[in-house]
Write a protein that holds these residues in place. Structure first.
Motif, PDB file in Angstrom:
ATOM      1  N   ALA A 156       1.193  -1.368  -0.035  1.00 17.11           N
ATOM      2  CA  ALA A 156       0.272  -0.049   0.044  1.00 17.11           C
ATOM      3  C   ALA A 156       0.996   0.938   0.147  1.00 17.11           C
ATOM      4  N   MET A 157       2.444   1.403  -0.313  1.00 16.06           N
ATOM      5  CA  MET A 157       3.696   2.400  -0.425  1.00 16.06           C
ATOM      6  C   MET A 157       4.013   2.093  -1.506  1.00 16.06           C
ATOM      7  N   LEU A 158       3.844   3.477  -2.105  1.00 11.73           N
ATOM      8  CA  LEU A 158       5.127   3.508  -3.463  1.00 11.73           C
ATOM      9  C   LEU A 158       6.344   4.011  -3.040  1.00 11.73           C
ATOM     10  N   PHE A 159       7.574   4.058  -3.214  1.00 14.64           N
ATOM     11  CA  PHE A 159       8.596   4.745  -2.663  1.00 14.64           C
ATOM     12  C   PHE A 159       9.438   5.121  -4.145  1.00 14.64           C
ATOM     13  N   ARG A 160      10.248   6.494  -3.867  1.00 12.91           N
ATOM     14  CA  ARG A 160      10.971   6.887  -4.917  1.00 12.91           C
ATOM     15  C   ARG A 160      12.100   5.908  -5.219  1.00 12.91           C
ATOM     16  N   ARG A 161      12.504   5.639  -5.842  1.00 10.19           N
ATOM     17  CA  ARG A 161      13.925   4.756  -5.959  1.00 10.19           C
ATOM     18  C   ARG A 161      15.546   5.154  -5.716  1.00 10.19           C
ATOM     19  N   SER A 162      15.233   6.351  -5.325  1.00  5.03           N
ATOM     20  CA  SER A 162      16.833   7.475  -4.788  1.00  5.03           C
ATOM     21  C   SER A 162      16.589   7.132  -3.432  1.00  5.03           C
ATOM     22  N   VAL A 163      14.999   7.184  -3.462  1.00  6.11           N
ATOM     23  CA  VAL A 163      15.913   7.226  -1.170  1.00  6.11           C
ATOM     24  C   VAL A 163      15.756   5.631  -1.270  1.00  6.11           C
ATOM     25  N   LEU A 164      15.505   4.700  -1.626  1.00 14.16           N
ATOM     26  CA  LEU A 164      15.563   3.362  -0.920  1.00 14.16           C
ATOM     27  C   LEU A 164      16.890   3.243  -1.837  1.00 14.16           C
ATOM     28  N   ASP A 165      17.365   3.346  -2.311  1.00 16.58           N
ATOM     29  CA  ASP A 165      18.652   3.848  -3.129  1.00 16.58           C
ATOM     30  C   ASP A 165      19.855   4.521  -2.182  1.00 16.58           C
TER      31      ASP A 165
END
Length: 299
Positions: A156-165
């Motif tokens: 139910a969540m969407l993450f910006r890829r740059s934050v995960l990196d």
């Protein structure tokens, strides 16, 4: 060759699938029904899990938006990290192999992220019985409640890829509560959250899932909540008690032995005196019982 902006997917769906031959087709079908956003689907299976991999291949056929990745990862967190290495999207959604999405879920979450310039979008979800019966519905919790526990189910969540990196992905040392840990580390790194009114994530219950392991969830949840410097001892204690009540009630409904949960409680840090509202305690117990007995209810 580098993909152009017009061909690169906006969203990458990452599915860590293990011993999921019975549910992966349902999961893949819901991903392929997504409308209103350009996406790709990375499915991660273990090298020794041919049954799940073959089921995923049958379910997706020659769809070029789907990529199959093999790994030796021994937990969901590590498998998701492996899939993340192949993600090309600006945003990432983690969809477990036994869960599903409404056809407009990704479109709704990406719209919220772009309009709110957010790094993480949090939305609500529905809890489903194995036969497809809707047990209950949950709205997203305010991200300020991260000090108390999980604010939404992972898909139910969407993450910006740059934050995960930037934060190094999931902690592969956690068997459960890795989503809570991910969100708390992202918040500490300055990630911007926004809440969507969407309820397009379907969480399917199962007595064999990791969320049914109350003892492990209590151990991991406590460890995650105590990691942050200056953690509020009362908030951690309240979360521990709430989790113990919920997990105990769910274990009773499933017919599971309570000994592991009681052992986890004995091994947990001492709980300072706290005052829990009786309605809150009753809600935790009722939630666990109703989910365990697969009874529809309204919170």
């Amino acid at each position: 060759m580098t993909a152009s902006a017009s061909t690169r997917p906006l969203v990458t769906i990452v599915t860590a699938a293990r011993s999921a031959s019975a549910t992966i087709a349902r999961c893949c079908a819901s991903a392929r029904r997504q409308r209103g956003a350009n996406w790709e689907h990375v499915i991660v299976t273990r090298h020794d899990d041919a049954a799940t991999r073959d089921a995923a291949i049958r379910a997706t056929g020659s769809d070029r938006r789907v990529m199959q990745v093999r790994t030796d990862a021994d937990c969901a967190a590590a498998a998701r990290n492996a899939g993340l290495q192949f993600a090309r999207g600006e945003f990432v959604l983690f969809l477990d192999a036994d869960d599903t999405l409404h056809p407009r879920q990704i479109a709704a979450l990406t719209r919220a992220a772009l309009q709110g310039q957010a790094d993480i979008v949090v939305s609500g979800h529905r809890v489903m019985a194995p036969d497809g019966l809707i047990l209950t519905r949950h709205d997203a919790r305010d991200p300020r409640h991260l000090d108390e526990g999980t604010i939404a189910v992972l898909h139910a969540m969407l993450f910006r890829r740059s934050v995960l990196d930037a934060i190094g992905g999931f902690d592969a040392g956690l068997r459960t509560s890795e989503d809570l840990d991910l969100c708390r580390r992202a918040r500490a790194a300055g990630a911007r959250f926004t809440v969507s009114a969407a309820r397009g994530a379907n969480y399917w219950t199962s007595a064999g899932s990791l969320s049914a392991d109350g003892a492990q969830m209590l151990i991991d949840r406590t460890a995650v909540l105590q990691r942050q410097s200056g953690a509020d001892r009362d908030a951690v204690a309240m979360a521990m008690v709430r989790m113990a009540l919920w997990a105990g009630a769910k274990s009773i409904a499933y017919g599971h032995d309570l000994a592991p949960l009681l052992a986890a409680l004995r091994g947990a840090p001492a709980i300072p005196p706290i005052t829990m509202d009786r309605d809150e305690a009753a809600c935790a117990l009722l939630d666990g019982l109703m989910l365990g007995f697969l009874c529809p209810y309204r919170r």
